[in-house]
Design a protein around this motif. Structure first.
Motif, PDB file in Angstrom:
ATOM      1  N   ARG A  38      -2.135   6.270  -6.914  1.00 15.29           N
ATOM      2  CA  ARG A  38      -3.162   7.283  -6.601  1.00 15.29           C
ATOM      3  C   ARG A  38      -4.151   6.742  -5.562  1.00 15.29           C
ATOM      4  O   ARG A  38      -4.569   7.439  -4.639  1.00 15.29           O
ATOM      5  CB  ARG A  38      -3.919   7.688  -7.870  1.00 15.29           C
ATOM      6  N   LEU A  39      -4.538   5.456  -5.727  1.00 13.70           N
ATOM      7  CA  LEU A  39      -5.492   4.861  -4.788  1.00 13.70           C
ATOM      8  C   LEU A  39      -4.890   4.737  -3.385  1.00 13.70           C
ATOM      9  O   LEU A  39      -5.581   4.932  -2.377  1.00 13.70           O
ATOM     10  CB  LEU A  39      -5.954   3.490  -5.300  1.00 13.70           C
ATOM     11  N   LYS A  40      -3.605   4.423  -3.312  1.00 13.92           N
ATOM     12  CA  LYS A  40      -2.948   4.350  -1.990  1.00 13.92           C
ATOM     13  C   LYS A  40      -2.965   5.719  -1.316  1.00 13.92           C
ATOM     14  O   LYS A  40      -3.243   5.837  -0.121  1.00 13.92           O
ATOM     15  CB  LYS A  40      -1.506   3.836  -2.146  1.00 13.92           C
ATOM     16  N   ARG A 112       3.988   3.003  -0.505  1.00 10.92           N
ATOM     17  CA  ARG A 112       3.871   2.049   0.612  1.00 10.92           C
ATOM     18  C   ARG A 112       3.166   0.773   0.185  1.00 10.92           C
ATOM     19  O   ARG A 112       2.288   0.795  -0.687  1.00 10.92           O
ATOM     20  CB  ARG A 112       3.111   2.693   1.779  1.00 10.92           C
ATOM     21  N   PRO A 113       3.522  -0.349   0.801  1.00  9.81           N
ATOM     22  CA  PRO A 113       2.856  -1.608   0.476  1.00  9.81           C
ATOM     23  C   PRO A 113       1.345  -1.547   0.732  1.00  9.81           C
ATOM     24  O   PRO A 113       0.877  -0.787   1.593  1.00  9.81           O
ATOM     25  CB  PRO A 113       3.522  -2.605   1.433  1.00  9.81           C
ATOM     26  N   MET A 114       0.619  -2.383   0.001  1.00 11.14           N
ATOM     27  CA  MET A 114      -0.840  -2.383   0.133  1.00 11.14           C
ATOM     28  C   MET A 114      -1.283  -2.626   1.576  1.00 11.14           C
ATOM     29  O   MET A 114      -2.170  -1.935   2.089  1.00 11.14           O
ATOM     30  CB  MET A 114      -1.456  -3.456  -0.766  1.00 11.14           C
ATOM     31  N   THR A 115      -0.683  -3.636   2.221  1.00 11.84           N
ATOM     32  CA  THR A 115      -1.114  -3.977   3.581  1.00 11.84           C
ATOM     33  C   THR A 115      -1.029  -2.756   4.498  1.00 11.84           C
ATOM     34  O   THR A 115      -1.871  -2.568   5.376  1.00 11.84           O
ATOM     35  CB  THR A 115      -0.216  -5.100   4.145  1.00 11.84           C
ATOM     36  N   CYS A 116      -0.013  -1.924   4.271  1.00 11.36           N
ATOM     37  CA  CYS A 116       0.186  -0.760   5.140  1.00 11.36           C
ATOM     38  C   CYS A 116      -0.921   0.277   4.953  1.00 11.36           C
ATOM     39  O   CYS A 116      -1.288   0.956   5.919  1.00 11.36           O
ATOM     40  CB  CYS A 116       1.528  -0.096   4.843  1.00 11.36           C
ATOM     41  N   VAL A 117      -1.427   0.411   3.731  1.00 11.26           N
ATOM     42  CA  VAL A 117      -2.401   1.491   3.503  1.00 11.26           C
ATOM     43  C   VAL A 117      -3.851   1.033   3.699  1.00 11.26           C
ATOM     44  O   VAL A 117      -4.733   1.873   3.872  1.00 11.26           O
ATOM     45  CB  VAL A 117      -2.242   2.136   2.097  1.00 11.26           C
ATOM     46  N   VAL A 118      -4.096  -0.281   3.671  1.00  9.57           N
ATOM     47  CA  VAL A 118      -5.491  -0.711   3.850  1.00  9.57           C
ATOM     48  C   VAL A 118      -5.834  -0.971   5.323  1.00  9.57           C
ATOM     49  O   VAL A 118      -6.998  -0.969   5.701  1.00  9.57           O
ATOM     50  CB  VAL A 118      -5.860  -1.965   3.012  1.00  9.57           C
ATOM     51  N   PHE A 119      -4.783  -1.181   6.160  1.00 11.12           N
ATOM     52  CA  PHE A 119      -5.102  -1.497   7.551  1.00 11.12           C
ATOM     53  C   PHE A 119      -5.309  -0.231   8.373  1.00 11.12           C
ATOM     54  O   PHE A 119      -4.478   0.678   8.377  1.00 11.12           O
ATOM     55  CB  PHE A 119      -3.992  -2.322   8.214  1.00 11.12           C
ATOM     56  N   ASN A 120      -6.425  -0.183   9.065  1.00 12.36           N
ATOM     57  CA  ASN A 120      -6.685   0.852  10.073  1.00 12.36           C
ATOM     58  C   ASN A 120      -7.270   0.157  11.288  1.00 12.36           C
ATOM     59  O   ASN A 120      -8.228  -0.598  11.162  1.00 12.36           O
ATOM     60  CB  ASN A 120      -7.688   1.885   9.552  1.00 12.36           C
ATOM     61  N   MET A 142     -11.054  -1.181  -5.032  1.00  6.98           N
ATOM     62  CA  MET A 142     -10.476  -0.735  -6.314  1.00  6.98           C
ATOM     63  C   MET A 142      -8.967  -0.973  -6.332  1.00  6.98           C
ATOM     64  O   MET A 142      -8.391  -1.371  -7.347  1.00  6.98           O
ATOM     65  CB  MET A 142     -10.792   0.747  -6.549  1.00  6.98           C
ATOM     66  N   LEU A 143      -8.334  -0.730  -5.184  1.00  9.85           N
ATOM     67  CA  LEU A 143      -6.888  -0.950  -5.100  1.00  9.85           C
ATOM     68  C   LEU A 143      -6.560  -2.431  -5.296  1.00  9.85           C
ATOM     69  O   LEU A 143      -5.665  -2.785  -6.067  1.00  9.85           O
ATOM     70  CB  LEU A 143      -6.368  -0.462  -3.734  1.00  9.85           C
ATOM     71  N   ARG A 144      -7.302  -3.301  -4.611  1.00 10.00           N
ATOM     72  CA  ARG A 144      -7.028  -4.743  -4.735  1.00 10.00           C
ATOM     73  C   ARG A 144      -7.255  -5.206  -6.175  1.00 10.00           C
ATOM     74  O   ARG A 144      -6.519  -6.039  -6.701  1.00 10.00           O
ATOM     75  CB  ARG A 144      -7.924  -5.537  -3.767  1.00 10.00           C
ATOM     76  N   ARG A 145      -8.283  -4.667  -6.835  1.00  5.35           N
ATOM     77  CA  ARG A 145      -8.580  -5.029  -8.227  1.00  5.35           C
ATOM     78  C   ARG A 145      -7.422  -4.589  -9.141  1.00  5.35           C
ATOM     79  O   ARG A 145      -6.968  -5.328  -9.999  1.00  5.35           O
ATOM     80  CB  ARG A 145      -9.893  -4.347  -8.643  1.00  5.35           C
ATOM     81  N   ALA A 146      -6.945  -3.351  -8.945  1.00 14.31           N
ATOM     82  CA  ALA A 146      -5.862  -2.831  -9.796  1.00 14.31           C
ATOM     83  C   ALA A 146      -4.582  -3.647  -9.595  1.00 14.31           C
ATOM     84  O   ALA A 146      -3.845  -3.905 -10.557  1.00 14.31           O
ATOM     85  CB  ALA A 146      -5.616  -1.352  -9.472  1.00 14.31           C
ATOM     86  N   ILE A 147      -4.331  -4.078  -8.369  1.00 15.81           N
ATOM     87  CA  ILE A 147      -3.129  -4.888  -8.098  1.00 15.81           C
ATOM     88  C   ILE A 147      -3.260  -6.258  -8.767  1.00 15.81           C
ATOM     89  O   ILE A 147      -2.305  -6.770  -9.374  1.00 15.81           O
ATOM     90  CB  ILE A 147      -2.901  -5.019  -6.574  1.00 15.81           C
ATOM     91  N   ALA A 148      -4.457  -6.845  -8.697  1.00 11.37           N
ATOM     92  CA  ALA A 148      -4.672  -8.135  -9.380  1.00 11.37           C
ATOM     93  C   ALA A 148      -4.519  -7.951 -10.890  1.00 11.37           C
ATOM     94  O   ALA A 148      -3.921  -8.797 -11.573  1.00 11.37           O
ATOM     95  CB  ALA A 148      -6.060  -8.675  -9.039  1.00 11.37           C
ATOM     96  N   ASP A 149      -5.021  -6.856 -11.430  1.00 16.47           N
ATOM     97  CA  ASP A 149      -4.897  -6.584 -12.867  1.00 16.47           C
ATOM     98  C   ASP A 149      -3.428  -6.454 -13.277  1.00 16.47           C
ATOM     99  O   ASP A 149      -3.026  -6.928 -14.341  1.00 16.47           O
ATOM    100  CB  ASP A 149      -5.646  -5.300 -13.245  1.00 16.47           C
ATOM    101  N   ALA A 150      -2.634  -5.802 -12.431  1.00 14.92           N
ATOM    102  CA  ALA A 150      -1.203  -5.640 -12.733  1.00 14.92           C
ATOM    103  C   ALA A 150      -0.541  -7.018 -12.826  1.00 14.92           C
ATOM    104  O   ALA A 150       0.290  -7.266 -13.711  1.00 14.92           O
ATOM    105  CB  ALA A 150      -0.528  -4.784 -11.663  1.00 14.92           C
ATOM    106  N   ASP A 159       1.910  -9.479  -5.738  1.00 13.65           N
ATOM    107  CA  ASP A 159       1.601  -8.946  -4.404  1.00 13.65           C
ATOM    108  C   ASP A 159       2.069  -9.849  -3.266  1.00 13.65           C
ATOM    109  O   ASP A 159       1.730  -9.621  -2.119  1.00 13.65           O
ATOM    110  CB  ASP A 159       0.092  -8.696  -4.286  1.00 13.65           C
ATOM    111  N   ARG A 160       2.854 -10.887  -3.596  1.00 16.25           N
ATOM    112  CA  ARG A 160       3.317 -11.760  -2.513  1.00 16.25           C
ATOM    113  C   ARG A 160       4.422 -11.066  -1.717  1.00 16.25           C
ATOM    114  O   ARG A 160       5.107 -10.180  -2.226  1.00 16.25           O
ATOM    115  CB  ARG A 160       3.862 -13.060  -3.098  1.00 16.25           C
ATOM    116  N   ALA A 161       4.614 -11.533  -0.480  1.00 13.96           N
ATOM    117  CA  ALA A 161       5.668 -10.957   0.365  1.00 13.96           C
ATOM    118  C   ALA A 161       7.016 -11.170  -0.300  1.00 13.96           C
ATOM    119  O   ALA A 161       7.450 -12.307  -0.511  1.00 13.96           O
ATOM    120  CB  ALA A 161       5.640 -11.621   1.734  1.00 13.96           C
TER     121      ALA A 161
END
Ligand code: SF4
Ligand code: SF4
Length: 168
Positions: A38-40, A112-120, A142-150, A159-161
């Protein structure tokens, strides 16, 4: 090991990891994956006011070059959780992103991967107001926090490549 074999190994490893989770752990991970997706989607929606779709189309997706390392184990788990077959990468397209087709990214925004949605790039951010940017960055946090929580729920970083961290 070539990328295609590494990818196949990673898909199998993600499937095993997900299937082997205790029921309670899997439920926690599922809830976090829902939130992450949802955050993405929200992050991408927040750039629409800056006309991102048309700007990125004109640019030809320059920031998607070499995008193959953006994909993570968590992204595969999201497909597993949704019971949807993962995107089929085309590694022969290098240096273009293997997860892109002629019409752009093959993945729906939530996958989509996190890097793709956070970069503008500046072309987009320069068209957003300070208030819009503040909300965008809050959403990213919030997205980075949720990914760390997962990762904490599963007991390993997710979240590593993928192509660098599995079987290469
Ligand atoms: S974010 Fe910037 S560099 Fe990336 S595709 Fe859009 S316009 Fe191009
Ligand atoms: S996965 Fe999609 S958004 Fe990300 S770099 Fe590749 S084409 Fe671009």
């Amino acid at each position: 090991m070539d990328d295609q074999t590494t990818w196949a190994n990673a898909v199998a490893a993600a499937s095993r990891l997900y299937a082997d989770l205790a029921v309670g752990t899997r439920a926690e991970l599922d809830a976090l994956i829902d939130r992450i997706m949802r955050l993405k989607e929200e992050l991408l929606e927040r750039t629409i006011s800056a006309d991102s779709a048309s700007i990125c189309r004109s640019c030809g997706g320059q920031c998607c070059l070499n995008g193959k390392y953006h994909f993570s184990l968590l992204d595969l788990l999201a497909y597993r959780k949704a019971a949807v077959e993962p995107v089929v990468p085309n590694f022969a397209a290098s240096p273009a992103c293997p997860y892109a087709g002629e019409a752009g990214c093959l993945m729906a925004p939530g996958f989509r991967p996190m890097t793709c949605v956070v970069f503008n790039c500046g072309l987009i951010e320069d068209r957003m107001t300070p208030a819009e940017l503040t909300e965008l960055y809050a959403c990213e946090r919030m997205l980075r926090r949720a990914i760390a929580d997962a990762g904490q729920v599963v007991g390993q970083r997710l979240d590593r490549a993928l192509l660098l961290s599995i079987g290469s």
